[in-house]
Design an enzyme around this catalytic site. Structure first.
Site, PDB file in Angstrom:
ATOM      1  N   SER A  86       4.620 -36.692 -39.650  1.00  0.00           N
ATOM      2  CA  SER A  86       3.860 -37.074 -38.466  1.00  0.00           C
ATOM      3  C   SER A  86       4.066 -35.984 -37.431  1.00  0.00           C
ATOM      4  CB  SER A  86       4.359 -38.429 -37.943  1.00  0.00           C
ATOM      5  OG  SER A  86       3.517 -38.917 -36.921  1.00  0.00           O
TER       6      SER A  86
ATOM      7  N   ARG B 257      11.180 -38.842 -48.736  1.00  0.00           N
ATOM      8  CA  ARG B 257       9.822 -39.120 -49.212  1.00  0.00           C
ATOM      9  C   ARG B 257       9.284 -37.968 -50.059  1.00  0.00           C
ATOM     10  NH1 ARG B 257       6.554 -43.084 -45.067  1.00  0.00           N
ATOM     11  NH2 ARG B 257       8.293 -44.543 -44.723  1.00  0.00           N
TER      12      ARG B 257
ATOM     13  N   GLU C 295       2.610 -41.887 -45.850  1.00  0.00           N
ATOM     14  CA  GLU C 295       3.014 -40.927 -44.822  1.00  0.00           C
ATOM     15  C   GLU C 295       4.270 -40.159 -45.243  1.00  0.00           C
ATOM     16  OE1 GLU C 295       5.223 -40.841 -40.524  1.00  0.00           O
ATOM     17  OE2 GLU C 295       4.194 -42.688 -41.099  1.00  0.00           O
TER      18      GLU C 295
ATOM     19  N   ARG D  14      17.695 -45.365 -38.828  1.00  0.00           N
ATOM     20  CA  ARG D  14      16.774 -46.296 -38.168  1.00  0.00           C
ATOM     21  C   ARG D  14      17.047 -47.715 -38.648  1.00  0.00           C
ATOM     22  NH1 ARG D  14      11.106 -42.835 -38.489  1.00  0.00           N
ATOM     23  NH2 ARG D  14      11.843 -41.074 -37.234  1.00  0.00           N
TER      24      ARG D  14
ATOM     25  N   ARG E 227      11.503 -46.829 -47.156  1.00  0.00           N
ATOM     26  CA  ARG E 227      11.903 -47.296 -45.823  1.00  0.00           C
ATOM     27  C   ARG E 227      13.394 -47.620 -45.842  1.00  0.00           C
ATOM     28  NH1 ARG E 227       8.172 -48.481 -42.085  1.00  0.00           N
ATOM     29  NH2 ARG E 227       6.571 -48.683 -43.679  1.00  0.00           N
TER      30      ARG E 227
END
Length: 476
Positions: A402, A441, A399, A312, A327
């Protein structure tokens, strides 16, 4: 992707749902007016083309009758009319195609409609908490953040990764690299052996139609990484440059357009049939496995999982989480995808979320589940649960998964249908996706929750079989 007929059958309902996503009444009214105008133009072109076809058929028969009656003047007049009608039909067909493309372009840019139970809100601060599981550990010392732990162990290297690839990359080594691999293997084993998911090893490069199908394109173009061969790109660039407008070349030479804008504009006009995108998540290839397919209802639900690298651009993340692994441009994730009937979708959503939660339960990581509000929900989602893991180094929940139900939103973009067992007309499937969970994560969470005062990290019991029985990671 929305169905214009469904929208037009309940304009008030569509408007209300749009305003829950974007509380701007003038924008809602302008959008609805544009959709209706484009749909009317499409319908009008179709009706006029049908009328022209009917008149052409009738005129053709009249020509035969005129020739049989030896009325050459009338026959010639009718032939001229038929020729004119042929041209008119061509123009009307072009109008219908243009209106259809314009309408579909507008529809493709509209986010999915939230389900009634999704709360209205502006951002993550308006997400209600559904449940909390596990109590955060109380440390006898000030807990460190994951990057401090990893660097102190000599097993996490951001500087080396930066020399190779730039910012937002990390390099893990030795036992820490093995721990990261162990996490992915544990998750895949759990989802396949206990949760009934079929493991898939999918391509990491996909075509634009696959990205469009799951709604990464065109909305999130800037968040994706684009890849193609240098030879193809050189051919495209050379061919496009040959036809570049002189005005654009002059603006570029004058410094009005930078190189990115200039080349980007050229490539937008080039043939990009050989281009690929690096997947931002395995949701893309897994969900697209059913594109342009008609499934039997008896085969549903389909449940698939994959552990892959993900890529990403993090275009909107400037200044956020600049340190550490939270991130990154490249990260690993275990993804879950389900294909169901619309009636099964909400129950499957709860099931999928429970599968992701089970990962954290077995790892012994405290977490909470929140329901995303309309302002924080993803573009393709009808309803989303976020699972947030406790990070003692940050003293907050972050987070880690999801899980979203998308209804038939993606299925319409992919032309993915199923045949009901009663033998009725085909219907669009419902699609769901969820992280099961983000591996990087999870590594962050394990490092922070299992850290010891001496700088070592205790290996969670469930991971020890994957680590050769290792109980603790210490500095070499």
């Amino acid at each position: 992707m929305h169905d214009i007929k469904t929208i037009r059958d309940d304009l008030a309902g569509f408007r209300a749902d749009f305003l829950r996503r974007k509380p701007d009444e003038s924008a809602a009214d302008a959008l609805i007016a544009k959709l209706v105008r484009l749909d009317d133009a499409r319908k009008t072109a179709i009706q006029q083309a049908q009328a022209a076809q009917e008149r052409r058929n009738a005129a053709s028969k009249e020509i035969g009758a005129a020739m049989k009656a030896k009325d050459s003047a009338l026959a010639e007049k009718l032939k001229a009319e038929v020729a004119e009608l042929k041209e008119t039909m061509g123009a009307l067909e072009a109008q219908e195609r243009d209106a259809k493309v314009a309408l579909e372009t507008e529809l493709a840019a509209i986010p999915n409609r939230p389900l009634p139970e999704v709360p209205f809100g502006a951002d993550e601060n308006d997400n209600p908490e559904i449940r909390r599981v596990g109590e955060p550990k109380k440390f006898a010392f000030k807990p460190k953040e994951h990057f401090e732990i990893g660097e102190a162990l000599g097993l996490m290297d951001f500087e080396a990764a930066s020399r190779i690839s730039g910012a937002r990359f990390v390099l893990t080594k030795g036992r820490l690299a093995r721990l990261e691999r162990a996490l992915a293997q544990f998750m895949l084993d759990l989802h396949t052996d206990h949760h009934g998911y079929l493991e898939i090893n999918p391509p990491l490069l996909v075509r634009d139609r696959a990205m469009f199908g799951t709604a990464q394109l065109p909305k999130f173009y800037d968040d994706q990484f684009f890849a193609t061969t240098s030879a193809v790109r050189a051919q495209q660039l050379a061919a496009a440059l040959a036809g570049a407008p002189a005005s654009e070349i002059e603006r570029f030479r004058a410094g009005s357009d930078d190189i990115a804008d200039f080349v980007g504009g050229i490539l937008d006009r080039a043939d990009t049939t050989e281009d690929f995108w690096l997947i931002p998540t395995a949701e893309v290839p897994l969900t697209n496995l059913v594109r342009e397919q008609i499934l039997d209802e008896a085969s549903l639900p389909l449940r698939m999982t994959a552990g892959t690298p993900c890529f990403r651009a993090e275009a909107g993340a400037a200044g956020r989480d600049t340190r550490g692994m939270i991130r990154q441009h490249q990260f690993s994730k275990v993804e879950m995808v389900s294909i169901t009937t619309p009636e099964q979708a909400l129950e499957e959503h709860e099931r999928m979320t429970a599968c992701a939660e089970e990962v954290l339960k077995r790892l012994g990581l405290p977490y909470r589940v929140v329901l995303l509000c309309t302002g924080d929900m993803g573009f393709a989602s009808q309803k989303t649960y976020d699972i947030e893991v406790w990070l003692p180094g940050q003293d907050r929940y972050r987070e880690i998964s999801s899980c979203s139900v998308c209804g038939d939103f993606q299925a319409r973009r992919m032309a993915a249908r199923y045949r009901p067992s009663e033998g009725k007309a085909t219907r669009y499937v419902a699609t769901l996706n969820g992280s099961g969970v983000a591996v990087g994560r999870a590594l962050v969470a394990v490092l922070e929750n299992y850290q010891n005062e001496d700088g070592s990290v205790t290996v969670p019991e469930v991971l020890r079989p994957y680590m050769g029985g290792l109980e603790k990671i210490e500095k070499a």
